[in-house]
Write an enzyme that holds these catalytic residues in place. Structure first.
Site, PDB file in Angstrom:
ATOM      1  N   LYS A 175      34.710  26.174  45.450  1.00 20.09           N
ATOM      2  CA  LYS A 175      34.717  25.149  44.659  1.00 20.09           C
ATOM      3  C   LYS A 175      35.970  24.247  44.998  1.00 20.09           C
ATOM      4  O   LYS A 175      37.065  24.719  45.254  1.00 20.09           O
ATOM      5  CB  LYS A 175      34.699  25.388  43.067  1.00 20.09           C
ATOM      6  CG  LYS A 175      33.546  25.949  42.666  1.00 20.09           C
ATOM      7  CD  LYS A 175      33.431  26.192  41.461  1.00 20.09           C
ATOM      8  CE  LYS A 175      32.198  26.507  40.598  1.00 20.09           C
ATOM      9  NZ  LYS A 175      32.215  26.888  39.015  1.00 20.09           N
ATOM     10  N   HIS A 199      23.866  36.099  40.831  1.00 23.39           N
ATOM     11  CA  HIS A 199      24.969  36.023  40.159  1.00 23.39           C
ATOM     12  C   HIS A 199      25.037  37.638  39.565  1.00 23.39           C
ATOM     13  O   HIS A 199      26.330  38.180  39.340  1.00 23.39           O
ATOM     14  CB  HIS A 199      24.646  35.079  38.681  1.00 23.39           C
ATOM     15  CG  HIS A 199      26.030  34.569  38.341  1.00 23.39           C
ATOM     16  ND1 HIS A 199      26.968  34.048  39.117  1.00 23.39           N
ATOM     17  CD2 HIS A 199      26.375  34.715  36.915  1.00 23.39           C
ATOM     18  CE1 HIS A 199      27.960  33.908  38.503  1.00 23.39           C
ATOM     19  NE2 HIS A 199      27.582  34.104  37.059  1.00 23.39           N
ATOM     20  N   ARG A 223      29.783  33.066  45.656  1.00 18.01           N
ATOM     21  CA  ARG A 223      28.994  32.313  44.589  1.00 18.01           C
ATOM     22  C   ARG A 223      27.456  32.045  45.636  1.00 18.01           C
ATOM     23  O   ARG A 223      27.548  32.072  46.693  1.00 18.01           O
ATOM     24  CB  ARG A 223      29.252  31.090  44.243  1.00 18.01           C
ATOM     25  CG  ARG A 223      30.583  31.034  43.528  1.00 18.01           C
ATOM     26  CD  ARG A 223      31.180  29.862  43.257  1.00 18.01           C
ATOM     27  NE  ARG A 223      32.501  29.821  42.402  1.00 18.01           N
ATOM     28  CZ  ARG A 223      33.693  29.886  42.890  1.00 18.01           C
ATOM     29  NH1 ARG A 223      33.906  30.110  44.193  1.00 18.01           N
ATOM     30  NH2 ARG A 223      34.859  30.024  42.065  1.00 18.01           N
ATOM     31  N   ARG A 276      26.907  39.298  42.305  1.00 17.77           N
ATOM     32  CA  ARG A 276      28.530  38.725  42.371  1.00 17.77           C
ATOM     33  C   ARG A 276      29.288  39.675  41.276  1.00 17.77           C
ATOM     34  O   ARG A 276      30.230  40.109  41.607  1.00 17.77           O
ATOM     35  CB  ARG A 276      28.679  37.417  42.111  1.00 17.77           C
ATOM     36  CG  ARG A 276      29.992  36.864  42.246  1.00 17.77           C
ATOM     37  CD  ARG A 276      29.741  35.250  41.997  1.00 17.77           C
ATOM     38  NE  ARG A 276      30.710  34.715  41.500  1.00 17.77           N
ATOM     39  CZ  ARG A 276      31.853  34.287  42.002  1.00 17.77           C
ATOM     40  NH1 ARG A 276      32.177  34.469  43.220  1.00 17.77           N
ATOM     41  NH2 ARG A 276      32.836  33.492  41.586  1.00 17.77           N
ATOM     42  N   HIS A 327      38.332  32.500  41.786  1.00 17.35           N
ATOM     43  CA  HIS A 327      38.373  31.745  40.564  1.00 17.35           C
ATOM     44  C   HIS A 327      39.857  30.930  40.572  1.00 17.35           C
ATOM     45  O   HIS A 327      40.865  31.713  40.940  1.00 17.35           O
ATOM     46  CB  HIS A 327      38.649  32.814  39.563  1.00 17.35           C
ATOM     47  CG  HIS A 327      37.353  33.246  39.245  1.00 17.35           C
ATOM     48  ND1 HIS A 327      37.021  34.435  38.650  1.00 17.35           N
ATOM     49  CD2 HIS A 327      36.217  33.009  39.444  1.00 17.35           C
ATOM     50  CE1 HIS A 327      35.722  34.868  38.307  1.00 17.35           C
ATOM     51  NE2 HIS A 327      34.990  33.779  38.893  1.00 17.35           N
ATOM     52  N   TYR A 347      36.282  40.605  33.061  1.00 16.60           N
ATOM     53  CA  TYR A 347      36.037  42.014  33.542  1.00 16.60           C
ATOM     54  C   TYR A 347      36.834  42.799  33.092  1.00 16.60           C
ATOM     55  O   TYR A 347      37.152  44.066  33.292  1.00 16.60           O
ATOM     56  CB  TYR A 347      36.136  41.795  35.041  1.00 16.60           C
ATOM     57  CG  TYR A 347      35.019  41.115  35.891  1.00 16.60           C
ATOM     58  CD1 TYR A 347      33.835  41.239  35.784  1.00 16.60           C
ATOM     59  CD2 TYR A 347      35.225  39.830  36.335  1.00 16.60           C
ATOM     60  CE1 TYR A 347      32.631  40.704  36.453  1.00 16.60           C
ATOM     61  CE2 TYR A 347      34.388  38.848  36.994  1.00 16.60           C
ATOM     62  CZ  TYR A 347      32.951  39.361  36.874  1.00 16.60           C
ATOM     63  OH  TYR A 347      32.175  38.729  37.674  1.00 16.60           O
TER      64      TYR A 347
END
Length: 309
Positions: free
Chosen positions: A182, A254, A158, A257, A280, A289
């Site tokens: 995250k 982005h 990210r 990525r 994720h 995807y």
């Protein structure tokens, strides 16, 4: 459409016009949705004004089966919700049958994906500028941008993770980066030789700058955070894209990525591995995807099945 349903719709539209000042287009949209629902239910012997939750859900299911977009279904439910709230507030009903219904989620648009060829153009241009920049200020910026791009495409970080890397991650020649993502969750991501080389070239020049020893960030800057702002990186990336002969609008951190993830899948990686690399928490996030996997399977069958066209 029964008279009672017709009268209820007219009363509702009159209220929306007189009391809420709804625009004519809004009123016509409400009318179309309510009359369509009323006619469908009337064909099954159900009065719209007396419909229950199951009846409303059935009309939405019919729309979905007929191929209506989630936005159209959500608009229909919104009209019905307003209609039944009106009937409830006026005392014509004792309940709101739409209260426990949820609008269908809008489909997430497929992420923009940059081709392998265009990513190559970006990286080649960044490398060229890093090698040719002579003026010290321009050279440090060019080396930084090259290091950022090589690292981003090699790892799929990210942008916030990338610009916030501590300088310690580049102090060794290890083939992996330890990234804090995250929720303060750590993950290991492999680092390509080209990315490691670009980082080392940048780091050598970075360490020669006054005050560099006191800054804990790999990409230091005069900002509130002390490191490069992601907006600055995004702006520099768009400028690089234009100089590489690409549309500036096609390039962003982005997008790169997404390119990282898509190119891995195109070359045989599985979705779980890509999920882990991207950080994720839920596989459902990575499933945007799946179209890449579908294209890969279709190509595989087309090329290798004996009876394929």
């Amino acid at each position: 459409m029964t008279m009672r349903a017709s009268l209820a719709i007219e009363n509702f539209l009159e209220m929306m016009s007189a009391e809420r000042g709804a625009a004519q287009n809004t009123l016509e949209s409400y009318r179309r949705d309510l009359e369509a629902a009323a006619e469908e239910l009337a064909a099954k012997g159900v009065n719209l004004a007396e419909a229950e939750t199951g009846h409303i859900r059935m009309t939405l299911d019919t729309m979905a089966a007929q191929g209506f977009a989630p936005t159209s279904q959500a608009r229909r439910l919104s009209a019905l919700r307003q209609f039944f709230r009106f009937l409830y507030s006026e005392g014509f009903r004792q309940d709101d049958p739409t209260g426990i219904l949820y609008a269908p989620k809008k489909q997430k648009p497929l992420p923009k994906i940059m081709s392998v060829e265009n990513v190559g153009k970006l990286l080649d241009r960044a490398a060229l500028e890093a090698n040719e920049a002579a003026e010290p200020g321009e050279r440090i910026k060019a080396l930084r941008l090259h290091a950022l791009l090589e690292t981003l495409y090699a790892t799929g970080l990210r942008v916030s993770e990338l610009v916030g890397l501590p300088v310690t991650v580049a102090r060794t020649d290890h083939r992996f980066l330890l990234v804090r993502g995250k929720g303060s969750k750590d993950r290991m991501v492999p680092l390509s030789r080209k990315a490691r080389d670009a980082l080392q070239k940048f780091l050598t020049l970075r360490d020669s700058l006054p005050g560099s020893d006191d800054n804990p960030w790999l990409f230091p800057a005069f900002s509130e955070s002390g490191h490069l702002a992601r907006q600055v990186f995004a702006r520099e990336l768009k400028g690089l894209a234009a100089r590489a002969g690409l549309a500036a609008s096609s390039a962003s951190p982005h997008v790169l990525r997404h390119a990282f993830a898509s190119h891995l899948l195109q070359n045989g990686a599985d979705l779980r591995t890509v999920q882990q690399l991207l950080g994720h928490a839920d596989i459902s996030t990575t499933q945007i995807y799946t179209h890449v996997l579908e294209e890969r399977l279709h190509k595989l069958v087309s090329e290798h099945h004996p009876l394929a066209d």
